[in-house]
Design a protein around this motif. Structure first.
Motif, PDB file in Angstrom:
ATOM      1  N   TYR A  93      -4.937 -19.925  -9.823  1.00 32.65           N
ATOM      2  CA  TYR A  93      -5.551 -21.096  -9.204  1.00 32.65           C
ATOM      3  C   TYR A  93      -6.565 -20.737  -8.120  1.00 32.65           C
ATOM      4  CZ  TYR A  93      -1.770 -23.456 -11.628  1.00 32.65           C
ATOM      5  OH  TYR A  93      -0.914 -23.912 -12.592  1.00 32.65           O
ATOM      6  N   ARG A  94      -6.928 -19.472  -8.012  1.00 38.34           N
ATOM      7  CA  ARG A  94      -7.905 -19.074  -7.011  1.00 38.34           C
ATOM      8  C   ARG A  94      -8.660 -17.854  -7.516  1.00 38.34           C
ATOM      9  NH1 ARG A  94      -5.714 -18.021  -1.616  1.00 38.34           N
ATOM     10  NH2 ARG A  94      -7.368 -16.472  -1.316  1.00 38.34           N
ATOM     11  N   ALA A  95      -9.847 -17.669  -6.974  1.00 37.85           N
ATOM     12  CA  ALA A  95     -10.655 -16.500  -7.314  1.00 37.85           C
ATOM     13  C   ALA A  95     -10.317 -15.356  -6.381  1.00 37.85           C
ATOM     14  CB  ALA A  95     -12.141 -16.845  -7.226  1.00 37.85           C
ATOM     15  N   GLY A  96     -10.537 -14.122  -6.824  1.00 36.71           N
ATOM     16  CA  GLY A  96     -10.352 -12.969  -5.974  1.00 36.71           C
ATOM     17  C   GLY A  96      -9.053 -12.224  -6.230  1.00 36.71           C
ATOM     18  N   HIS A  97      -8.749 -11.306  -5.328  1.00 35.74           N
ATOM     19  CA  HIS A  97      -7.622 -10.391  -5.465  1.00 35.74           C
ATOM     20  C   HIS A  97      -6.466 -10.827  -4.575  1.00 35.74           C
ATOM     21  CE1 HIS A  97      -5.344  -6.648  -5.638  1.00 35.74           C
ATOM     22  NE2 HIS A  97      -5.357  -6.616  -4.314  1.00 35.74           N
ATOM     23  N   LEU A  98      -5.260 -10.870  -5.155  1.00 37.70           N
ATOM     24  CA  LEU A  98      -4.025 -11.114  -4.415  1.00 37.70           C
ATOM     25  C   LEU A  98      -3.149  -9.881  -4.574  1.00 37.70           C
ATOM     26  CD1 LEU A  98      -2.860 -14.810  -5.099  1.00 37.70           C
ATOM     27  CD2 LEU A  98      -3.645 -13.821  -2.957  1.00 37.70           C
ATOM     28  N   GLY A  99      -2.999  -9.118  -3.517  1.00 42.09           N
ATOM     29  CA  GLY A  99      -2.198  -7.906  -3.587  1.00 42.09           C
ATOM     30  C   GLY A  99      -0.974  -7.981  -2.700  1.00 42.09           C
ATOM     31  N   TYR A 100      -0.176  -6.897  -2.727  1.00 35.64           N
ATOM     32  CA  TYR A 100       1.039  -6.857  -1.918  1.00 35.64           C
ATOM     33  C   TYR A 100       1.382  -5.405  -1.626  1.00 35.64           C
ATOM     34  CZ  TYR A 100       3.151  -5.782  -6.431  1.00 35.64           C
ATOM     35  OH  TYR A 100       3.449  -5.210  -7.648  1.00 35.64           O
ATOM     36  N   ALA A 101       2.096  -5.204  -0.543  1.00 37.91           N
ATOM     37  CA  ALA A 101       2.555  -3.871  -0.193  1.00 37.91           C
ATOM     38  C   ALA A 101       3.618  -3.417  -1.192  1.00 37.91           C
ATOM     39  CB  ALA A 101       3.125  -3.874   1.225  1.00 37.91           C
ATOM     40  N   PRO A 102       3.604  -2.156  -1.609  1.00 37.90           N
ATOM     41  CA  PRO A 102       4.544  -1.689  -2.628  1.00 37.90           C
ATOM     42  C   PRO A 102       6.009  -1.943  -2.285  1.00 37.90           C
ATOM     43  CG  PRO A 102       2.837  -0.050  -2.255  1.00 37.90           C
ATOM     44  CD  PRO A 102       2.649  -1.103  -1.204  1.00 37.90           C
ATOM     45  N   GLU A 103       6.357  -1.877  -1.003  1.00 39.03           N
ATOM     46  CA  GLU A 103       7.755  -2.074  -0.619  1.00 39.03           C
ATOM     47  C   GLU A 103       8.241  -3.513  -0.819  1.00 39.03           C
ATOM     48  OE1 GLU A 103       5.446  -1.648   3.366  1.00 39.03           O
ATOM     49  OE2 GLU A 103       5.271  -1.000   1.271  1.00 39.03           O
TER      50      GLU A 103
END
Length: 315
Positions: free
Chosen positions: A262-272
């Motif tokens: 529902y949005r453009a771009g990158h959504l990341g997260y910390a590996p932990e």
């Protein structure tokens, strides 16, 4: 085929539709006294455009009187449900999926498409309602008997009488409505079916067995060769029709992938955080607010370099 659009004079704009929706919600809330009734009548008398807006909201709500299930609950809530709950449903109808651009669209042409974060709906010639979720595309056959889902997700509510509803097909097979409301989602390696009412018949293109009938309250996936065992519907299924995402114990990477539709771009997260589980109901019309809710509820931190590059980090 699609019915030709109806040309109307004095078509109310979005602001007037919203005003009419507020008046309607007030009446449905059960707290509509004499003073409110006089103010509403004065509002109606002020302009023909106000009368058109009021008529539009009434027509749309009447059109959905037959609808049952999760997608209809906020719209068809009884008077004692409260003004705020009814208003949420009416706002969805008036300003969102079904009234965006002047109502559920009755357009000519055979192709349908939605952009990132967009949801749209059309009335087909047989009376069925077809809605597309974000990043979706579909094509209607020239005779109106089949809809090809090319990408994304669709919702179909059949009319229940008259002409047979269109069948839905994807690269994996054919889905035949049996008087029903259901959702079809095209994923990377399979097609997902979720039946909200009545039933559908699923026929994989290369399947060797009999087509399977999937009944209300169940979901499954299939590819061109086989149909997976059916499962109960996920909680909150169909809430994208209300621009909400409801999840229970979903892994954070999966939640971010779903929100990312529902949005453009990158959504990341910390590996932990890969094993973190997410539960709750989140807005889809404001994905930044959804991320902030996630952070507040889980004790996390949202790192935003730009609108298009966001990471979820430990708090």
């Amino acid at each position: 085929m699609l019915r030709h659009p109806v040309v109307m004079s004095h078509v109310p704009n979005d602001a007037l539709i919203q005003e009419a929706a507020h008046w309607f919600a007030s009446q449905r809330s059960g707290a509509f006294g004499d003073r409110q009734r006089q103010a509403w009548q004065e509002w109606l008398r002020t302009s023909p455009a106000h009368q058109q807006a009021w008529q539009r909201v009434q027509e749309v709500c009447a059109r959905f009187d037959r609808v049952r299930g999760p997608a209809a609950m906020p719209v068809l809530a009884p008077a004692n449900a409260g003004r705020r709950r009814v208003l949420r449903g009416l706002t969805w109808l008036a300003g969102g999926l079904l009234l965006a651009g002047g109502g559920a669209r009755e357009e000519t042409g055979s192709s349908f498409r939605t952009a990132v974060g967009e949801q749209r709906a059309w009335h087909l010639a047989d009376g069925s309602l077809l809605a597309l979720n974000t990043r979706s595309a579909a094509r209607l056959s020239a005779d109106g008997t089949q809809v090809q889902l090319l990408a994304g997700e669709l919702f179909l509510q059949t009319a229940g009488a008259g002409r047979p509803p269109p069948r839905i097909w994807t690269r994996d097979g054919l889905v035949t409505p049996l008087g029903t409301r259901f959702i079809v989602r095209l994923d990377e390696d399979s097609t997902q079916i979720q039946v909200l009412s009545h039933a559908v018949r699923i026929s994989p293109w290369q399947g060797t067995g009999e087509p399977r009938v999937l009944t209300a309250g169940h979901q499954t996936r299939f590819n061109a060769r086989r149909i997976e065992p059916e499962q109960p519907l996920d909680p909150g299924v169909g809430l994208w029709l209300e621009r909400r995402l409801s999840v229970i114990d979903m892994p954070l990477p999966q939640w971010l992938a779903e929100l990312g539709r529902y949005r453009a771009g990158h959504l990341g997260y910390a590996p932990e955080l890969a094993d973190l589980r997410v539960s709750g109901v989140y807005p889809l019309d404001d994905t930044d607010a959804a991320l902030d809710l996630l952070a507040a509820g889980q004790g996390l931190r949202i790192e935003r370099w730009t609108r298009y590059w966001v990471r979820v980090l430990p708090g």
